[in-house]
Design an enzyme around this catalytic site. Structure first.
Site, PDB file in Angstrom:
ATOM      1  N   TYR A 150      -4.166  -3.601  -1.695  1.00 38.02           N
ATOM      2  CA  TYR A 150      -4.025  -4.891  -2.366  1.00 38.02           C
ATOM      3  C   TYR A 150      -3.798  -5.985  -1.326  1.00 38.02           C
ATOM      4  CZ  TYR A 150       1.026  -3.967  -1.845  1.00 38.02           C
ATOM      5  OH  TYR A 150       2.276  -3.677  -1.351  1.00 38.02           O
ATOM      6  N   PRO A 151      -4.319  -7.191  -1.587  1.00 37.79           N
ATOM      7  CA  PRO A 151      -4.040  -8.341  -0.725  1.00 37.79           C
ATOM      8  C   PRO A 151      -2.834  -9.101  -1.252  1.00 37.79           C
ATOM      9  CG  PRO A 151      -5.769  -8.924  -2.258  1.00 37.79           C
ATOM     10  CD  PRO A 151      -5.365  -7.492  -2.579  1.00 37.79           C
ATOM     11  N   LYS A 154       2.373 -15.060   0.912  1.00 37.23           N
ATOM     12  CA  LYS A 154       3.739 -15.532   0.763  1.00 37.23           C
ATOM     13  C   LYS A 154       3.686 -16.887   0.037  1.00 37.23           C
ATOM     14  CE  LYS A 154       6.471 -12.504   2.851  1.00 37.23           C
ATOM     15  NZ  LYS A 154       5.557 -11.524   3.396  1.00 37.23           N
ATOM     16  N   HIS A 177      13.521  -5.925   3.349  1.00 35.77           N
ATOM     17  CA  HIS A 177      12.249  -5.506   2.758  1.00 35.77           C
ATOM     18  C   HIS A 177      11.731  -4.243   3.453  1.00 35.77           C
ATOM     19  CE1 HIS A 177       8.684  -6.340   0.351  1.00 35.77           C
ATOM     20  NE2 HIS A 177       7.919  -6.186   1.412  1.00 35.77           N
TER      21      HIS A 177
END
EC number: 1.3.98.5
Length: 254
Positions: A150-151, A154, A177
């Site tokens: 997936y692309p 931000k 993260h």
């Protein structure tokens, strides 16, 4: 350094191999109109291309893999890693000039480069000489049963503008993260590719696993992390099953 400069300080990246994700939809109607001998000849030509491209992996000069895609977004995905953009283009053109390509319709593509940022950087010396760093920048794509691509971007909207945060704020958020991703070590292999200036999104994420449910668990858990919850914007997800030289003829059999 002024406060404004600190806020606008860009993350530095280490860049490795260039990446092409090439998604194709089969024109099954036209494919079925060929004779069995014609289809076998085309399959033989295509497997020959895959074997030719595989030489680069044996020589440590790239990597590639192919997966069948589940759902109507595409039928299969070629993922190619090479040292230069020119080599990616050569492989893309070589496939487009093949007989099999005549029976495919481009569904989606993504151009990027394997990337590590200095948000999580550590150690001294030339990072390009660090074996651990090199293994991540120039990876051999695993023979995992499943893939998820997936692309993502931000967000840059109002108070949720990633690019207006200071370097320290971004680094702290990315550290948290990253801990989630590392908790899936051994279950999911993750390759992050940067695409700012190369494609429509800013990063591509490619996940590999032998347990397809790990994709759902990982992505869902990350949804609760602030980096994703406040700042993440995502494109389409593609999930697929690995094709090998042995299983490819069955995939193309009609």
């Amino acid at each position: 350094m002024s406060e404004q400069q600190k806020t606008n300080e860009a993350a530095q990246t280490l860049d490795g191999w260039y990446a092409l994700h090439d998604f194709r939809t089969m024109d099954w109607t036209s494919w079925k109109m060929l004779s069995s001998d014609e289809r076998l000849s085309i399959i033989h030509e295509f497997t020959g291309l895959l074997e030719k491209w595989g030489v680069a992996q044996k020589e440590g000069k790239g990597s590639q893999t192919i997966y069948s895609i589940v759902g109507q977004k595409a039928d299969f995905m070629l993922m190619i890693l090479r040292p230069t953009m020119e080599e990616l283009n050569e492989i893309e053109l070589e496939f487009n000039k093949s007989k099999l390509a005549e029976f495919t319709i481009p569904a989606y593509s993504y151009v990027s480069v394997v990337e590590l940022s200095n948000y999580l950087a550590s150690g001294e010396g030339d990072p390009y000489e660090n074996p651990h760093v090199r293994a991540r920048l120039y990876p051999e794509l695993p023979e995992a049963k499943y893939v998820c691509f997936y692309p993502m971007d931000k967000r840059r909207s109002g108070n949720d503008n990633w690019y207006m945060l200071s370097m320290d704020e971004r680094r702290n958020l990315m550290r948290s993260h990253g801990l989630i991703g590392r908790s899936y070590a051994g279950k999911v292999k993750q390759i992050i590719t940067g695409s700012v200036g190369f494609d429509d999104y800013e990063w591509g994420v490619t996940l590999f696993s032998d347990d397809v449910l790990q994709f759902k668990k990982l992505v869902y858990e990350m949804r609760f992390d602030e980096v994703s919850a406040r700042y993440g914007e995502f494109g389409s997800f593609f999930v697929g099953n690995r094709l090998s030289l042995d299983t490819l003829p069955k995939f193309l059999h009609v």
